[in-house]
Design a protein around this motif. Structure first.
Motif, PDB file in Angstrom:
ATOM      1  N   LEU A   1     -10.237   6.731  -9.942  1.00  0.00           N
ATOM      2  CA  LEU A   1     -10.759   5.949 -11.058  1.00  0.00           C
ATOM      3  C   LEU A   1     -10.634   6.654 -12.406  1.00  0.00           C
ATOM      4  N   VAL A   2     -10.777   7.971 -12.421  1.00  0.00           N
ATOM      5  CA  VAL A   2     -10.634   8.688 -13.690  1.00  0.00           C
ATOM      6  C   VAL A   2      -9.226   8.497 -14.245  1.00  0.00           C
ATOM      7  N   GLU A   3      -8.226   8.687 -13.368  1.00  0.00           N
ATOM      8  CA  GLU A   3      -6.831   8.508 -13.798  1.00  0.00           C
ATOM      9  C   GLU A   3      -6.546   7.048 -14.145  1.00  0.00           C
ATOM     10  N   ALA A   4      -7.180   6.130 -13.410  1.00  0.00           N
ATOM     11  CA  ALA A   4      -6.980   4.709 -13.664  1.00  0.00           C
ATOM     12  C   ALA A   4      -7.518   4.322 -15.033  1.00  0.00           C
ATOM     13  N   ARG A   5      -8.686   4.852 -15.376  1.00  0.00           N
ATOM     14  CA  ARG A   5      -9.248   4.549 -16.706  1.00  0.00           C
ATOM     15  C   ARG A   5      -8.328   5.058 -17.809  1.00  0.00           C
ATOM     16  N   ALA A   6      -7.778   6.235 -17.607  1.00  0.00           N
ATOM     17  CA  ALA A   6      -6.856   6.788 -18.598  1.00  0.00           C
ATOM     18  C   ALA A   6      -5.603   5.904 -18.727  1.00  0.00           C
ATOM     19  N   ALA A   7      -5.143   5.388 -17.604  1.00  0.00           N
ATOM     20  CA  ALA A   7      -3.955   4.530 -17.622  1.00  0.00           C
ATOM     21  C   ALA A   7      -4.237   3.220 -18.349  1.00  0.00           C
ATOM     22  N   TYR A   8      -5.407   2.632 -18.095  1.00  0.00           N
ATOM     23  CA  TYR A   8      -5.748   1.380 -18.776  1.00  0.00           C
ATOM     24  C   TYR A   8      -5.945   1.590 -20.275  1.00  0.00           C
ATOM     25  N   LEU A   9      -6.520   2.724 -20.646  1.00  0.00           N
ATOM     26  CA  LEU A   9      -6.669   3.032 -22.076  1.00  0.00           C
ATOM     27  C   LEU A   9      -5.299   3.179 -22.733  1.00  0.00           C
ATOM     28  N   ALA A  10      -4.372   3.827 -22.017  1.00  0.00           N
ATOM     29  CA  ALA A  10      -3.010   3.967 -22.537  1.00  0.00           C
ATOM     30  C   ALA A  10      -2.350   2.594 -22.656  1.00  0.00           C
ATOM     31  N   ALA A  11      -2.640   1.719 -21.697  1.00  0.00           N
ATOM     32  CA  ALA A  11      -2.079   0.368 -21.744  1.00  0.00           C
ATOM     33  C   ALA A  11      -2.599  -0.394 -22.956  1.00  0.00           C
ATOM     34  N   LEU A  12      -3.891  -0.253 -23.231  1.00  0.00           N
ATOM     35  CA  LEU A  12      -4.468  -0.914 -24.402  1.00  0.00           C
ATOM     36  C   LEU A  12      -3.863  -0.374 -25.698  1.00  0.00           C
ATOM     37  N   ALA A  13      -3.675   0.937 -25.745  1.00  0.00           N
ATOM     38  CA  ALA A  13      -3.123   1.556 -26.954  1.00  0.00           C
ATOM     39  C   ALA A  13      -1.697   1.086 -27.217  1.00  0.00           C
ATOM     40  N   ALA A  14      -0.969   0.753 -26.160  1.00  0.00           N
ATOM     41  CA  ALA A  14       0.432   0.360 -26.308  1.00  0.00           C
ATOM     42  C   ALA A  14       0.625  -1.148 -26.359  1.00  0.00           C
ATOM     43  N   THR A  15      -0.471  -1.902 -26.252  1.00  0.00           N
ATOM     44  CA  THR A  15      -0.377  -3.364 -26.214  1.00  0.00           C
ATOM     45  C   THR A  15      -0.870  -3.958 -27.521  1.00  0.00           C
TER      46      THR A  15
ATOM     47  N   ALA B   1       1.855   1.229 -18.074  1.00  0.00           N
ATOM     48  CA  ALA B   1       0.556   1.893 -17.960  1.00  0.00           C
ATOM     49  C   ALA B   1      -0.442   1.001 -17.221  1.00  0.00           C
ATOM     50  N   ASP B   2      -0.401  -0.284 -17.503  1.00  0.00           N
ATOM     51  CA  ASP B   2      -1.289  -1.230 -16.823  1.00  0.00           C
ATOM     52  C   ASP B   2      -1.027  -1.241 -15.317  1.00  0.00           C
ATOM     53  N   ARG B   3       0.264  -1.271 -14.938  1.00  0.00           N
ATOM     54  CA  ARG B   3       0.601  -1.290 -13.519  1.00  0.00           C
ATOM     55  C   ARG B   3       0.208   0.040 -12.853  1.00  0.00           C
ATOM     56  N   LYS B   4       0.380   1.136 -13.563  1.00  0.00           N
ATOM     57  CA  LYS B   4      -0.055   2.428 -13.025  1.00  0.00           C
ATOM     58  C   LYS B   4      -1.571   2.419 -12.786  1.00  0.00           C
ATOM     59  N   GLY B   5      -2.307   1.822 -13.718  1.00  0.00           N
ATOM     60  CA  GLY B   5      -3.754   1.715 -13.547  1.00  0.00           C
ATOM     61  C   GLY B   5      -4.117   0.965 -12.285  1.00  0.00           C
ATOM     62  N   ASP B   6      -3.411  -0.137 -12.008  1.00  0.00           N
ATOM     63  CA  ASP B   6      -3.677  -0.918 -10.801  1.00  0.00           C
ATOM     64  C   ASP B   6      -3.448  -0.083  -9.535  1.00  0.00           C
ATOM     65  N   ILE B   7      -2.363   0.693  -9.556  1.00  0.00           N
ATOM     66  CA  ILE B   7      -2.030   1.522  -8.382  1.00  0.00           C
ATOM     67  C   ILE B   7      -3.083   2.611  -8.189  1.00  0.00           C
ATOM     68  N   LEU B   8      -3.498   3.220  -9.280  1.00  0.00           N
ATOM     69  CA  LEU B   8      -4.497   4.292  -9.204  1.00  0.00           C
ATOM     70  C   LEU B   8      -5.847   3.768  -8.749  1.00  0.00           C
ATOM     71  N   VAL B   9      -6.207   2.555  -9.148  1.00  0.00           N
ATOM     72  CA  VAL B   9      -7.447   1.938  -8.671  1.00  0.00           C
ATOM     73  C   VAL B   9      -7.375   1.744  -7.161  1.00  0.00           C
TER      74      VAL B   9
ATOM     75  N   LYS C   1       0.818  -1.215   0.000  1.00  0.00           N
ATOM     76  CA  LYS C   1       0.000   0.000   0.000  1.00  0.00           C
ATOM     77  C   LYS C   1       0.858   1.276   0.000  1.00  0.00           C
ATOM     78  N   ALA C   2       2.071   1.144  -0.467  1.00  0.00           N
ATOM     79  CA  ALA C   2       2.960   2.308  -0.597  1.00  0.00           C
ATOM     80  C   ALA C   2       2.770   2.871  -2.009  1.00  0.00           C
ATOM     81  N   TYR C   3       1.617   3.469  -2.218  1.00  0.00           N
ATOM     82  CA  TYR C   3       1.198   3.837  -3.568  1.00  0.00           C
ATOM     83  C   TYR C   3       2.087   4.902  -4.216  1.00  0.00           C
ATOM     84  N   ASP C   4       2.424   5.928  -3.470  1.00  0.00           N
ATOM     85  CA  ASP C   4       3.262   6.981  -4.044  1.00  0.00           C
ATOM     86  C   ASP C   4       4.633   6.433  -4.443  1.00  0.00           C
ATOM     87  N   GLU C   5       5.181   5.567  -3.603  1.00  0.00           N
ATOM     88  CA  GLU C   5       6.478   4.963  -3.918  1.00  0.00           C
ATOM     89  C   GLU C   5       6.369   4.053  -5.141  1.00  0.00           C
ATOM     90  N   ALA C   6       5.238   3.364  -5.256  1.00  0.00           N
ATOM     91  CA  ALA C   6       5.025   2.472  -6.398  1.00  0.00           C
ATOM     92  C   ALA C   6       4.994   3.263  -7.704  1.00  0.00           C
TER      93      ALA C   6
END
Length: 217
Positions: free
Chosen positions: A175-189, A162-170, A140-145
């Motif tokens: 959630l808004v930032e997490a959705r953006a991170a997952y979308l970025a992950a999809l775009a790069a995958t 981006a996927d891992r960032k989404g997990d941390i943001l969730v 749960k050390a989110y900022d460090e992660a």
């Protein structure tokens, strides 16, 4: 034995040349011979280091198979101190981090991953950063992660980062930032990557919409 006039002139010329350039020539030869010896010695040293590192890496792997985490950590530490510049050291540290994580020794896991992040090549550093962020997420050390993922990493890891960032943001309920991170992950995958489906599931689980893919012409 007497020299004829021509031979005496040649000998006099040689002596004059040697008096003028002989010392310099000797130093050039010494440097050249020294450089060759150093190059030969370095190649031998490198081969020797690689052979010894390979043997120690086998020891690490055997300890991993035996699930002897204490031995894994000792062997990996020995590898890092003796052969830290070899790829074997980086692979050993990643193996030791996984062993420590499975043994619930998160402190050792983080230390091994941090070592790779500081001493590894670009690819190993990226793998270490992703795994370190995962360990910190568990703590749960989110900022460090997020900080662990902040550095410049190779482009081929963009989707995973981006996927891992989404997990941390969730986990932070952002959630808004997490959705953006997952979308970025999809775009790069790559669309053929089996990991895309899991990213899509996570995106939809937090109210996001998976972009429609264009049908092949």
């Amino acid at each position: 034995m007497a020299y004829d006039l021509e031979e005496q002139e040649q000998l006099a010329s040689l002596k004059a040349w040697w008096n003028k350039y002989g010392n310099l020539t000797s130093w050039v030869l010494i440097v050249a011979m020294g450089s060759y010896s150093a190059w030969t010695g370095w190649n031998y040293y490198q081969r020797s280091q690689s052979t010894q590192a390979s043997q120690l890496y086998d020891e690490v792997q055997n300890a991993v198979t035996a699930k002897d985490n204490a031995k894994v950590q000792r062997a990996a530490g020995d590898m890092e101190s003796r052969f830290g510049r070899t790829a074997y050291a980086q692979m050993s540290a990643l193996a030791a981090a996984k062993s420590a994580y499975e043994a619930k020794d998160l402190k050792a896991a983080k230390a091994q991953l941090q070592w790779v992040a500081e001493h590894g090549n670009e690819e190993f550093k990226a793998v270490a950063a992703l795994r370190l962020a995962g360990v910190l997420l568990d703590e749960k050390a989110y900022d460090e992660a997020l900080k662990a993922l902040a550095g410049e990493l190779p482009a081929q890891f963009a989707g995973a980062v981006a996927d891992r960032k989404g997990d941390i943001l969730v986990a932070q309920n952002k959630l808004v930032e997490a959705r953006a991170a997952y979308l970025a992950a999809l775009a790069a995958t790559d669309k053929k990557n089996p990991g895309r489906q899991l990213i899509e599931v996570k995106l939809e689980a937090i109210g996001g919409s998976v972009p429609e893919t264009k049908a092949a012409a």
